[in-house]
Design a protein around this motif. Structure first.
Motif, PDB file in Angstrom:
ATOM      1  N   ASP A   1      52.361  43.601  38.673  1.00  0.00           N
ATOM      2  CA  ASP A   1      51.536  43.206  39.818  1.00  0.00           C
ATOM      3  C   ASP A   1      52.354  43.034  41.088  1.00  0.00           C
ATOM      4  O   ASP A   1      51.798  42.718  42.144  1.00  0.00           O
TER       5      ASP A   1
ATOM      6  N   PRO B   1      47.530  43.507  47.684  1.00  0.00           N
ATOM      7  CA  PRO B   1      47.249  43.364  46.255  1.00  0.00           C
ATOM      8  C   PRO B   1      47.199  44.724  45.551  1.00  0.00           C
ATOM      9  O   PRO B   1      46.322  45.543  45.823  1.00  0.00           O
ATOM     10  N   SER B   2      48.164  44.934  44.672  1.00  0.00           N
ATOM     11  CA  SER B   2      48.341  46.254  44.047  1.00  0.00           C
ATOM     12  C   SER B   2      48.787  46.115  42.601  1.00  0.00           C
ATOM     13  O   SER B   2      49.338  45.086  42.206  1.00  0.00           O
TER      14      SER B   2
ATOM     15  N   ALA C   1      42.707  48.009  37.955  1.00  0.00           N
ATOM     16  CA  ALA C   1      42.978  47.383  39.254  1.00  0.00           C
ATOM     17  C   ALA C   1      41.747  46.655  39.786  1.00  0.00           C
ATOM     18  O   ALA C   1      41.853  45.532  40.299  1.00  0.00           O
TER      19      ALA C   1
ATOM     20  N   ARG D   1      41.223  43.356  38.352  1.00  0.00           N
ATOM     21  CA  ARG D   1      42.242  42.377  38.762  1.00  0.00           C
ATOM     22  C   ARG D   1      42.207  42.137  40.277  1.00  0.00           C
ATOM     23  O   ARG D   1      43.128  41.571  40.827  1.00  0.00           O
TER      24      ARG D   1
ATOM     25  N   LYS E   1      42.571  44.207  42.811  1.00  0.00           N
ATOM     26  CA  LYS E   1      43.654  44.878  43.529  1.00  0.00           C
ATOM     27  C   LYS E   1      43.073  45.962  44.426  1.00  0.00           C
ATOM     28  O   LYS E   1      42.032  46.547  44.128  1.00  0.00           O
TER      29      LYS E   1
END
Length: 168
Positions: free
Chosen positions: A67, A80-81, A110, A113, A115
């Motif tokens: 992360d 956020p990735s 992703a 989460r 992202k």
């Protein structure tokens, strides 16, 4: 075709695939992976960050996720990735566009989460990989000279990397 977390029982096969990938990289005169520490992969497995794609009851491909990747992405790391590392394909499954399968899975992973991006890098300016990753949907962000590499694997030491990003 299914994707699962790798298990500790998979570790020998993961390292076999890494060795095959390193031999392929050397054959193609690419920057080759060093021998990765077993503890690194054990930690990824215990943290559910090491993945395997199964086809016909065989491991067709493995990769790791994280992360955060500040040593490679610098200030861009704040977005956020998820970051994908060490994609290694079983030679019996080459040519089956498994990176596209990883991309499809990564988008869902992703999103789940929260992202915004899926990111990858490769050492050097490998035109073949740049073209391949672009065909898989990634934007080529460009080249970046790494500055703080002491905690990264050896192939990153004082390296220039190609950066890739895909909006989720």
């Amino acid at each position: 075709m299914n994707i699962y977390n790798s298990q500790i029982e998979d570790i020998d096969r993961i390292f076999e695939l890494y060795e095959i990938a390193t031999n392929f990289q050397n054959k193609k005169s690419m920057v080759a992976w060093p021998k990765f520490k077993r503890e690194l992969v054990q930690k990824e497995i215990s943290e559910n960050r090491q993945w395997k794609l199964i086809i016909d009851q065989q491991i067709a491909c493995v990769w790791a996720t994280t992360d955060s990747d500040p040593q490679i992405w610098g200030a861009k790391n704040e977005a956020p990735s998820i970051y994908i590392h060490r994609i290694s394909t079983n030679p019996n499954f080459r040519g089956r566009n498994l990176v596209k399968e990883i991309v499809t899975w990564s988008k869902k992973y992703a999103q789940g989460r929260n992202k915004k991006y899926i990111r990858m890098d490769t050492v050097g300016e490998n035109i073949g990989l740049i073209t391949h990753y672009k065909k898989c949907g990634f934007d080529f962000i460009g080249l970046s000279k790494l500055q703080h590499t002491s905690e990264l694997p050896l192939h990153y030491q004082n390296a220039t990397v190609s950066l890739f990003q895909l909006a989720v």
